[in-house]
Design a protein around this motif. Structure first.
Motif, PDB file in Angstrom:
ATOM      1  N   UNK A 177       0.830  -1.207   0.000  1.00 45.10           N
ATOM      2  CA  UNK A 177       0.000   0.000   0.000  1.00 45.10           C
ATOM      3  C   UNK A 177       0.866   1.259   0.000  1.00 45.10           C
ATOM      4  N   UNK A 178       1.954   1.230   0.759  1.00 47.06           N
ATOM      5  CA  UNK A 178       2.858   2.384   0.807  1.00 47.06           C
ATOM      6  C   UNK A 178       3.435   2.658  -0.578  1.00 47.06           C
ATOM      7  N   UNK A 179       3.836   1.603  -1.259  1.00 43.22           N
ATOM      8  CA  UNK A 179       4.417   1.755  -2.596  1.00 43.22           C
ATOM      9  C   UNK A 179       3.364   2.255  -3.586  1.00 43.22           C
ATOM     10  N   UNK A 180       2.186   1.654  -3.576  1.00 48.19           N
ATOM     11  CA  UNK A 180       1.134   2.002  -4.542  1.00 48.19           C
ATOM     12  C   UNK A 180       0.615   3.424  -4.321  1.00 48.19           C
ATOM     13  N   UNK A 181       0.368   3.785  -3.070  1.00 53.20           N
ATOM     14  CA  UNK A 181      -0.249   5.083  -2.808  1.00 53.20           C
ATOM     15  C   UNK A 181       0.770   6.179  -2.530  1.00 53.20           C
ATOM     16  N   UNK A 182       2.056   5.879  -2.640  1.00 53.41           N
ATOM     17  CA  UNK A 182       3.099   6.896  -2.549  1.00 53.41           C
ATOM     18  C   UNK A 182       3.242   7.542  -1.203  1.00 53.41           C
TER      19      UNK A 182
END
Length: 143
Positions: free
Chosen positions: A52-57
């Motif tokens: 989620x951190x990677x996808x949502x920046x």
């Protein structure tokens, strides 16, 4: 004078003891695999959070609280399923030890009769956990 019949009975019984040990070791291997699976399921929520951190920046420098950074109920469910799987593995290994010892005793006294309660119990628990995981996979939306 050596009785051939007596030697054959000792050989037959040693085969039974060895079969009992192989059965116990297969239950141990199954339990170890279940412990590993439970650990992976439990820690899968960590992977989802990082994803989620990677996808949502999400940035670590940001001071705002990001809802995708905090653990969700889905993560908690994953954690509890993993804990349940490890707990089942512990119960299974204790059951295997009890079965091994009782089989060893009954082989020694030549009163062995198969006990299928362990098989039925294990099958029921694994089917129950499989249903829980299936429902989890169907009802929980993917990212």
């Amino acid at each position: 004078m050596v009785d051939d019949n007596d030697d054959r009975q000792k050989t037959d019984r040693s085969q039974q003891y060895l079969a009992n040990e192989r059965t116990f070791l297969s239950w141990v291997r199954t339990s170890i695999a279940m412990i590993g699976l439970g650990f992976i399921i439990s820690k899968f929520s960590l992977f989802l959070t990082e994803f989620r951190i990677i996808i949502f920046g999400y940035s670590l420098e940001s001071s705002e609280l990001n809802p995708y950074q905090t653990p969700s109920s889905i993560d908690q469910i994953s954690n509890w399923i993993g804990i349940g799987t490890v707990s089942l593995a512990i119960v299974l290994i204790l059951f295997a030890l009890k079965n091994y010892l009782s089989t060893h005793k009954s082989i020694k006294t030549q009163t062995y009769s198969p006990n299928q309660k362990t098989i039925y119990f294990t099958t029921a628990i694994i089917v129950f956990l499989s249903i829980i995981v299936f429902v989890y996979l169907v009802l929980v939306p993917s990212i």
